[in-house]
Design an enzyme around this catalytic site. Structure first.
Site, PDB file in Angstrom:
ATOM      1  N   GLU A 262      -3.752   3.877 -13.412  1.00 26.36           N
ATOM      2  CA  GLU A 262      -3.421   2.537 -12.911  1.00 26.36           C
ATOM      3  C   GLU A 262      -3.601   1.490 -14.005  1.00 26.36           C
ATOM      4  O   GLU A 262      -4.256   0.469 -13.832  1.00 26.36           O
ATOM      5  CB  GLU A 262      -4.271   2.220 -11.667  1.00 26.36           C
ATOM      6  CG  GLU A 262      -3.996   3.215 -10.547  1.00 26.36           C
ATOM      7  CD  GLU A 262      -4.721   2.942  -9.244  1.00 26.36           C
ATOM      8  OE1 GLU A 262      -5.793   2.339  -9.283  1.00 26.36           O
ATOM      9  OE2 GLU A 262      -4.202   3.357  -8.196  1.00 26.36           O
ATOM     10  N   ASP A 341      -5.314   9.426  -2.212  1.00 25.47           N
ATOM     11  CA  ASP A 341      -6.240   8.317  -2.409  1.00 25.47           C
ATOM     12  C   ASP A 341      -6.940   7.928  -1.115  1.00 25.47           C
ATOM     13  O   ASP A 341      -6.620   6.888  -0.541  1.00 25.47           O
ATOM     14  CB  ASP A 341      -5.459   7.107  -2.963  1.00 25.47           C
ATOM     15  CG  ASP A 341      -6.372   6.029  -3.494  1.00 25.47           C
ATOM     16  OD1 ASP A 341      -7.574   6.266  -3.582  1.00 25.47           O
ATOM     17  OD2 ASP A 341      -5.856   4.942  -3.814  1.00 25.47           O
ATOM     18  N   GLU A 369     -11.395   1.381   2.649  1.00 30.74           N
ATOM     19  CA  GLU A 369     -10.151   0.770   2.195  1.00 30.74           C
ATOM     20  C   GLU A 369      -8.975   1.123   3.106  1.00 30.74           C
ATOM     21  O   GLU A 369      -8.191   0.252   3.488  1.00 30.74           O
ATOM     22  CB  GLU A 369      -9.869   1.236   0.754  1.00 30.74           C
ATOM     23  CG  GLU A 369      -8.563   0.724   0.202  1.00 30.74           C
ATOM     24  CD  GLU A 369      -8.323   1.159  -1.236  1.00 30.74           C
ATOM     25  OE1 GLU A 369      -9.190   1.844  -1.821  1.00 30.74           O
ATOM     26  OE2 GLU A 369      -7.254   0.814  -1.773  1.00 30.74           O
TER      27      GLU A 369
END
Ligand code: GCV
Length: 640
Positions: A262, A341, A369
């Protein structure tokens, strides 16, 4: 800022006749001193009226170091008259003391005996805290480690060390893996005195401190023209920097690194591989006993959604498997539990069991998340437990790892975790990695009993927690189909939000079919597993329903093992998940008066938001698939 002591809060024992207590400890290390302190203050809270004496006493505790297989092992035996705590070192004694206090809090005075060697040697928390005080994916206020570029040490830090140690956590990376601070990095002199004090404080509680570092630090901090791991100047720079750092910050555990991931810098920029990158740092810190934790979260985040051959799920395996055996001894590869993820449902990562010549640790996420951001109740302990016990074809996950790190869910909120119920995830993570034989039911029952004094509250909350993950999965992303959330912040439904984007996160839904073909006829991902998993995942006939759409692209009319069609399953789970969220909210309302007002208000606000959001998920996802497939719900419920 004021803070709760969570599961360590005072709960005096009623109706016991003890008037004097004696504590004898034959060992003198910082950790055994912490153990004596914990014992003294813990017993004072449990028996507020007793005196501490030496020699003859109604109740005594004797502690000493004995030979154990691990310095962290302990053994505790106790009855109404007293207790013996032995440990493999001061740390073992400390864990034994916490076990004794837990036993007393849970069961009162009585026979209690426990002998444990930790299941996983490294039990770690990764903080994604930034130096400015913000927290990436933080849902519990701001950082209590950093504010405006300064490292904080205060009462809260002490409570944190005690909380972590009491559940057996022995490592903590305090700053974000996305290191954005450039020259302000923690490895610069400015931070050494505070880091050193923090290391001492954590060290007393058996916790090693780790720092996330920027792979390009030779340039961003050192002013060199390159960060090439094979460049001699770069190697010398890291060696010098580490010499300064480790000499001043005694006991530092090492570095955590996110590289080539990322947009973080990494060895690829110089045509080097990840073993070159990790070994560069490993050699610089080896003289100080340091370890490099290198993340395997490497994938192409600029993918073309039209390209059906590149599969993000494969990328870590393709990158790291060929490097097995090439990492130095003090490198640990940190692999996320699943290949994508932290979605609510993913298969186990294919790297577990696939790199026998490399130290591997797992990474899970306590910060919710993708599981409701601590507004929705979603207890992760049962899924962590299933993950550790999952077969890889070469033993279970826990047999293949030297530890696990969890992305922390804490912040400077009064209750640490935003939602008071989310503290169960932190507690459960520690307990489970320390003692892999514990059941999720036992862990949750323990946490409830240590947190709430009222029997009804304990029962109702345990039930909510144990059903919460299924409910969340039901009203959000069915059958292993992740990424139906809104882009960037990842809260709420948006089934096309990631579909035409660059992140490699697609559901490929059209009017006929849904899911990604990751079998041999598709991206070949299912073939990365050892048998029997490759076979099981490789065919829609044998693939577990819960992962069907992760591995296969099937028509909406495909029949699951449950007997339902895929489309009917989607409708049913979304209606049912919402109803379950409603039952949670109603059950919570019955707890008014059984728990303190602040906790009740904290939960009421969150359950209301969960219900609103669950309705949104239900209606958006059902309408999306109804419009695409044109197939009606068999029960004719409201779809928009
Ligand atoms: C720290 C996901 C999160 C990022 C996180 C990343 C990682 O992509 O959304 O916020 O970055 O995982 O694990 O590195």
């Amino acid at each position: 800022m004021e803070h709760s002591a969570l599961w360590l809060k005072a709960q005096p024992l009623s109706g016991c006749g003890i008037r004097s207590i004696s504590i004898v400890c034959t060992d003198h290390t910082p950790q055994s001193s912490a153990a004596v302190w914990e014992l003294r203050s813990g017993l004072t809270e449990l028996f507020p009226k007793v005196a501490f004496v030496t020699g003859q006493a109604d109740y005594f505790v004797k502690m000493k170091v004995k030979k154990f297989t691990s310095p962290e092992s302990y053994s505790v035996t106790s009855d109404e008259n007293g207790a013996f705590v032995t440990g493999g070192s001061g740390v073992g004694i400390l864990y034994g003391v916490f076990a004794l206090l837990r036993g007393l809090r849970l069961g009162g005075l009585g026979r209690f005996s426990e002998s444990i060697t930790p299941s996983q040697p490294l039990r770690m928390l990764d903080h994604w805290d930034n130096l400015d005080g913000s927290i990436e994916r933080g849902y519990s206020g701001r950082s209590f480690f950093f504010r405006d570029g300064e490292l904080l040490i205060n009462e809260r830090t002490v409570t944190y060390a005690r909380l972590l140690s009491s559940v057996g956590i022995n490592a903590c990376a305090i700053n974000n893996v996305n290191v954005r601070d450039g020259a302000q990095m923690l490895i610069t002199e400015k931070f050494f005195p505070r880091l050193s004090a923090l290391c001492d404080l954590f060290g007393r509680y058996g916790i090693k401190l780790f720092l996330s570092v920027d792979f390009s630090a030779p340039m961003s901090v050192g002013g060199l023209a390159t960060s090439d791991p094979l460049d001699r100047e770069v190697q010398a720079w890291w060696s010098e920097r580490c010499a300064k750092l480790f000499r001043r910050v005694n006991g530092l555990g090492g570095f955590l690194v996110k590289a080539d991931s990322e947009r973080q810098p990494g060895p690829y920029a110089y045509g080097r591989d990840h073993a070159d990158g990790a070994n560069l740092l490993a050699r610089a810190i080896a003289p100080y006993g340091g370890r490099v934790i290198w993340r395997a979260f490497v994938y192409n985040c600029s993918q073309d959604w039209r390209d059906r051959t590149t599969d993000r799920a494969r990328s870590a395996y393709d990158c790291f498997k060929p490097l097995d055996g090439k990492f130095d001894e003090n490198v640990i590869l940190q692999v996320k539990n699943g290949p994508m993820d932290f979605q609510v449902r993913e298969p186990v990562h294919p790297l577990f069991g696939a790199m026998p010549n490399t130290n591997i640790m797992a990474e899970v996420q306590l910060a919710q998340e993708y599981t409701g951001q601590q507004k929705h109740v979603c207890c992760l302990v049962p899924s962590f437990c299933a993950f550790f016990r999952h077969e890889t074809g070469r033993g279970t996950v826990s047999e293949n790892v030297c530890g696990t790190a969890a992305v922390s869910n804490t912040g400077d909120d009064f209750c640490w975790t935003g939602s008071e119920l989310a503290a169960a995830n932190l507690y459960g993570f520690g307990r489970l990695t320390f003692d892999g034989s514990l059941s999720p039911e036992r862990i949750i029952a323990e946490w409830c009993a240590l947190t709430f004094s009222d029997e009804t509250a304990r029962r109702v909350i345990a039930e909510i927690l144990l059903r919460s993950h299924k409910a969340y999965e039901d009203y959000t992303a069915p059958l292993g189909l992740g990424w139906l959330c809104k882009p960037n912040h990842h809260y709420g439904p948006d089934p096309w939000g990631y579909e035409f984007d660059r992140w490699g996160t697609y559901n490929r839904a059209d009017r006929d079919c849904v899911g990604v073909d990751r079998s041999a006829s598709g991206t070949g991902y299912s073939e990365l597993y050892a048998e029997p998993l490759a076979n099981v995942f490789g065919s829609p006939e044998t693939c577990p329903d819960e992962l069907l759409l992760f591995f296969h692209r099937v028509p909406y009319t495909h029949r699951l093992h449950s007997g339902k069609t895929v489309i009917q399953h989607i409708y049913d789970t979304h209606f049912e998940g919402y109803e379950q969220a409603k039952r949670f909210a109603e059950a919570w309302k019955t707890l008014e008066g059984h728990i303190d007002e602040q906790t009740f208000a904290n939960g009421s606000e969150r359950f209301a938001e969960q219900l609103r959001s669950a309705a949104e998920w239900r209606d958006v996802i059902n309408s999306f698939f109804h419009r695409l497939s044109g197939i009606d719900d068999e029960q004719n419920r409201q779809i928009y």
